[in-house]
Design a protein around this motif. Structure first.
Motif, mmCIF file in Angstrom:
data_model
loop_
_atom_site.group_PDB
_atom_site.id
_atom_site.type_symbol
_atom_site.label_atom_id
_atom_site.label_comp_id
_atom_site.label_asym_id
_atom_site.label_seq_id
_atom_site.Cartn_x
_atom_site.Cartn_y
_atom_site.Cartn_z
ATOM 1 N N PHE A 165 0.848 -1.192 0.000
ATOM 2 C CA PHE A 165 0.000 0.000 0.000
ATOM 3 C C PHE A 165 0.883 1.241 0.000
ATOM 4 O O PHE A 165 2.092 1.166 0.230
ATOM 5 C CB PHE A 165 -0.954 -0.027 1.199
ATOM 6 N N ILE A 166 0.252 2.363 -0.274
ATOM 7 C CA ILE A 166 0.994 3.630 -0.280
ATOM 8 C C ILE A 166 0.967 4.204 1.136
ATOM 9 O O ILE A 166 -0.061 4.683 1.613
ATOM 10 C CB ILE A 166 0.390 4.630 -1.282
ATOM 11 N N TYR A 167 2.117 4.166 1.778
ATOM 12 C CA TYR A 167 2.229 4.640 3.162
ATOM 13 C C TYR A 167 2.298 6.160 3.151
ATOM 14 O O TYR A 167 3.136 6.754 2.462
ATOM 15 C CB TYR A 167 3.464 4.028 3.804
ATOM 16 N N SER A 168 1.410 6.782 3.917
ATOM 17 C CA SER A 168 1.253 8.242 3.836
ATOM 18 C C SER A 168 2.495 9.005 4.286
ATOM 19 O O SER A 168 2.765 10.097 3.791
ATOM 20 C CB SER A 168 0.054 8.680 4.681
ATOM 21 N N VAL A 169 3.262 8.426 5.220
ATOM 22 C CA VAL A 169 4.423 9.157 5.761
ATOM 23 C C VAL A 169 5.507 9.315 4.704
ATOM 24 O O VAL A 169 6.126 10.374 4.577
ATOM 25 C CB VAL A 169 4.973 8.438 7.010
ATOM 26 N N THR A 170 5.742 8.275 3.937
ATOM 27 C CA THR A 170 6.804 8.320 2.916
ATOM 28 C C THR A 170 6.257 8.479 1.505
ATOM 29 O O THR A 170 7.022 8.781 0.584
ATOM 30 C CB THR A 170 7.639 7.034 2.967
ATOM 31 N N ASP A 171 4.954 8.259 1.348
ATOM 32 C CA ASP A 171 4.317 8.267 0.032
ATOM 33 C C ASP A 171 4.930 7.208 -0.884
ATOM 34 O O ASP A 171 4.924 7.353 -2.103
ATOM 35 C CB ASP A 171 4.401 9.647 -0.616
ATOM 36 N N TRP A 219 -0.580 -0.223 11.448
ATOM 37 C CA TRP A 219 -1.800 0.408 11.954
ATOM 38 C C TRP A 219 -2.528 1.134 10.818
ATOM 39 O O TRP A 219 -3.749 0.961 10.644
ATOM 40 C CB TRP A 219 -1.454 1.401 13.066
ATOM 41 N N GLU A 220 -1.805 1.919 10.028
ATOM 42 C CA GLU A 220 -2.437 2.665 8.936
ATOM 43 C C GLU A 220 -3.019 1.718 7.883
ATOM 44 O O GLU A 220 -4.097 1.959 7.338
ATOM 45 C CB GLU A 220 -1.416 3.607 8.300
ATOM 46 N N TYR A 221 -2.292 0.654 7.613
ATOM 47 C CA TYR A 221 -2.759 -0.333 6.634
ATOM 48 C C TYR A 221 -4.070 -0.967 7.099
ATOM 49 O O TYR A 221 -5.044 -1.069 6.336
ATOM 50 C CB TYR A 221 -1.677 -1.393 6.457
ATOM 51 N N ALA A 222 -4.109 -1.396 8.363
ATOM 52 C CA ALA A 222 -5.305 -2.041 8.899
ATOM 53 C C ALA A 222 -6.483 -1.074 8.989
ATOM 54 O O ALA A 222 -7.650 -1.486 8.908
ATOM 55 C CB ALA A 222 -5.014 -2.638 10.272
ATOM 56 N N ALA A 223 -6.197 0.203 9.158
ATOM 57 C CA ALA A 223 -7.257 1.189 9.343
ATOM 58 C C ALA A 223 -7.837 1.694 8.035
ATOM 59 O O ALA A 223 -9.025 2.065 7.993
ATOM 60 C CB ALA A 223 -6.722 2.371 10.147
ATOM 61 N N SER A 224 -7.041 1.724 6.967
ATOM 62 C CA SER A 224 -7.493 2.476 5.793
ATOM 63 C C SER A 224 -7.465 1.736 4.469
ATOM 64 O O SER A 224 -8.145 2.141 3.529
ATOM 65 C CB SER A 224 -6.623 3.738 5.640
ATOM 66 N N TRP A 225 -6.696 0.645 4.364
ATOM 67 C CA TRP A 225 -6.430 0.092 3.028
ATOM 68 C C TRP A 225 -7.422 -1.016 2.667
ATOM 69 O O TRP A 225 -7.638 -1.952 3.426
ATOM 70 C CB TRP A 225 -5.019 -0.457 2.957
ATOM 71 N N ASP A 226 -8.003 -0.890 1.470
ATOM 72 C CA ASP A 226 -8.891 -1.919 0.937
ATOM 73 C C ASP A 226 -8.096 -2.746 -0.071
ATOM 74 O O ASP A 226 -7.716 -2.246 -1.130
ATOM 75 C CB ASP A 226 -10.098 -1.277 0.260
ATOM 76 N N ILE A 227 -7.843 -4.016 0.249
ATOM 77 C CA ILE A 227 -6.980 -4.832 -0.602
ATOM 78 C C ILE A 227 -7.656 -5.189 -1.926
ATOM 79 O O ILE A 227 -6.961 -5.524 -2.905
ATOM 80 C CB ILE A 227 -6.537 -6.130 0.114
#
Length: 579
Positions: A373-379, A442-450
């Motif tokens: 997924f695209i991690y918001s901190v590093t993009d 945490w961000e992956y589990a909270a926001s990402w739709d696989i």
């Protein structure tokens, strides 16, 4: 006396010869063979599977000299005999000789054509599947002309159908098609299963034939799924020949041509399985094109003696659950069981392999399927390994694992959170290990739709928020400006069911949640006793709290506080790994 008689005979003979020499001679005695009109342009046509038409011409200016024709014919299996016609006109070669006058009913005289008179005869006795040769001779009284012959024989045959192809239409039909054979009345098709002797014969007058499976077994729950007719994934050889029929003649058949066909169907393959939580497991199905010819996918479970269907999926909707080249099928179950899949079309059905799986024994956790997924901190594109995360925020050691309806425990520092995980490790040693989630996890589990391969602003798979989704400042719930029980926003209590893409609750609002390094030992290395000895002045937190504004509840919002600070509304959520 004898001498006198002999002299008298000679004398009379001489007188007779003298008298005959004085008479007029008939015209034909002056006519030599080369003076007769020679037939020309002999050619042969096939009318049908039983008759040949022989064509020739006579020059118009010599037509009156013809009284009739001699037609000679023989047949052989050689195509070209050259000048050997006379030596081959023997009974063994089916030799026939016809003498036809111009008035004979078997001879047809056609209208004049380019200063020639065309003639034809129909030969209904030509030799089938042999080369037929013909010679035409004009006759006048008893005088014959030079002849014209067919040096190259005409092969009298019923042509085989060509361009014989076999195409699969669906899960139960093969379509056989070919080009029509001229002069044929129909076709015989024989189907033989490769390696076996039994055959099935079809007859048709069309240029296509549909072969099929039929009479399927009545239930998908049977251990053996059977059909009559075409069997899936069996190699068949098809033999096709044309035929023609006419009263009074033997049935004529063409040479046989062959083609192979297979009703090719692919069964689903369960490549893996895993426990999702205490109530369900996940089956991983290979994307091996099993869905190409089928309509429906049945999920079967056997936890006692018999199979039962526990779910039905439409094949054309499976892409909605496709991830990393596999279909993820989640199945409800409360105990160890066998699982298999059956795909079915209109007639045929195929079963997958059987797997055995057990749901998670530890309540309160759910499986998070790893991926990128695209991690918001590093993009940047970031890979996440699969893990289990608690459905609800931590509600205390005595209430572990956390359940819906309890209040989260707060006033927890980062050091306290790490030590809680360590305590749980000791309690569940050799079964499970526990730790804080990393920020990425945490961000992956909270926001990402696989399945959609996208992230959302808020954990309930939305980019908008209301007081029906989460607990935040002035959100309007009965616990406004304070902590709500876990799982409060689940669709009851006049709320919206607000779970994350992985089924996790309360990841936005209520309490802030500590994050760690993603490894318990690394976190413990920064703690001595109950004190922090690491190098970080602050530690990360995610999720927003009841005192925050709606914008602070976004999954990408960052918070950080000192590792030893105790504040109301600070808590944790736990990651679990099976040993």
């Amino acid at each position: 006396m004898k001498i006198q008689s002999k002299i008298s005979f000679i004398f009379l003979t001489m007188i007779l010869m003298l008298l005959m020499s004085c008479l007029d001679e008939p015209d034909y005695l002056d006519t030599i063979k080369s003076d007769f009109p020679e037939p020309s342009n002999i050619w042969i046509e096939q009318l049908d599977a039983f008759s040949l038409r022989i064509n020739w011409k006579v020059p118009k200016e010599n037509y009156d000299l013809a009284d009739g024709f001699i037609i000679e014919t023989f047949s052989m299996d050689e195509e070209n005999v050259g000048t050997e016609f006379d030596s081959l006109i023997v009974v063994e070669n089916n030799y026939r000789k016809l003498i036809l006058s111009l008035s004979d009913s078997g001879l047809t005289v056609l209208p004049e054509e380019n200063d020639s008179i065309p003639f034809i005869i129909i030969d209904d006795s030509a030799s089938f599947k042999l080369y037929n040769y013909y010679r035409i001779t004009i006759i006048n009284d008893e005088v014959e002309s030079y002849s014209v012959s067919s040096d190259s024989g005409f092969y009298f045959d019923l042509l085989s159908p060509d361009n014989f192809t076999i195409d699969q239409l669906n899960d139960y039909q093969l379509e056989l098609s070919w080009n029509n054979s001229i002069f044929s009345d129909g076709y015989t098709i024989e189907r033989i299963l490769t390696g076996e002797n039994d055959s099935t014969v079809f007859y048709t007058t069309d240029s296509t034939l549909t072969d099929s499976s039929y009479n399927p077994s009545n239930t998908i729950l049977a251990d053996s799924l059977t059909v009559d007719g075409l069997q899936p994934n069996k190699d068949y050889t098809y033999f096709i020949s044309a035929y023609a029929e006419k009263n009074g003649y033997p049935k004529r058949k063409s040479e046989t041509i062959t083609s192979t066909g297979t009703l090719s169907l692919t069964a689903p393959i369960i490549t893996d399985s895993i426990a999702l939580n205490i109530n369900s497991i996940r089956l991983y199905i290979s994307d091996n094109n099993f869905n190409d010819k089928f309509d429906t996918l049945f999920v079967l479970k056997k936890d006692n003696l018999a199979w039962e269907c526990v779910d039905t999926l439409q094949i054309n909707s499976l892409n909605q659950i496709k991830f990393n080249g596999q279909y993820l099928v989640d199945v409800q179950t409360s105990a160890n069981a066998d699982f298999k899949l059956v795909v079915k079309g209109k007639i045929n059905a195929l079963a997958s392999n059987i797997v055995t799986e057990t749901p998670l024994a530890l309540a309160g956790f759910t499986f998070v399927e790893g991926g990128n997924f695209i991690y918001s901190v590093t993009d940047n594109d970031t890979n996440i390994t699969s893990f289990y995360i608690s459905n609800y925020e931590f509600t205390g050691i005595d209430n572990f694992p956390s359940e819906k309806g309890n209040f989260p425990e707060d006033n927890i520092s980062w050091v306290d959170a790490v030590l809680i995980c360590s305590t749980l490790n000791n309690q569940y040693e050799n079964e499970y290990s526990f730790r804080l989630p990393s920020e990425e996890e945490w961000e992956y589990a909270a926001s990402w739709d696989i399945f959609l391969l996208q992230g959302f602003d808020y954990p309930w798979q939305s980019n908008s928020i209301s007081g029906d989704n989460a607990n935040y400042m002035n959100s309007g719930d009965p616990f406004d400006n304070g902590i709500t029980p876990t799982g409060y926003y689940n669709g009851s209590n006049v709320t919206i069911d607000s779970f994350s893409p992985f089924g996790v609750y309360d990841m936005g609002g209520n309490i802030l949640e500590w994050c760690g390094n993603g490894n318990l030992n690394d976190d413990l290395n920064e703690i001595s006793g109950s004190s922090y000895i690491g190098n970080d002045s602050v530690k990360p937190m995610r999720g927003g709290g009841y005192w925050h504004s709606p914008n602070d509840l976004k999954a990408t919002e960052l918070f950080s506080y000192g590792p030893e600070i105790h504040v109301s509304g600070f808590g944790l959520r736990i990651v679990m790994e099976k040993q």
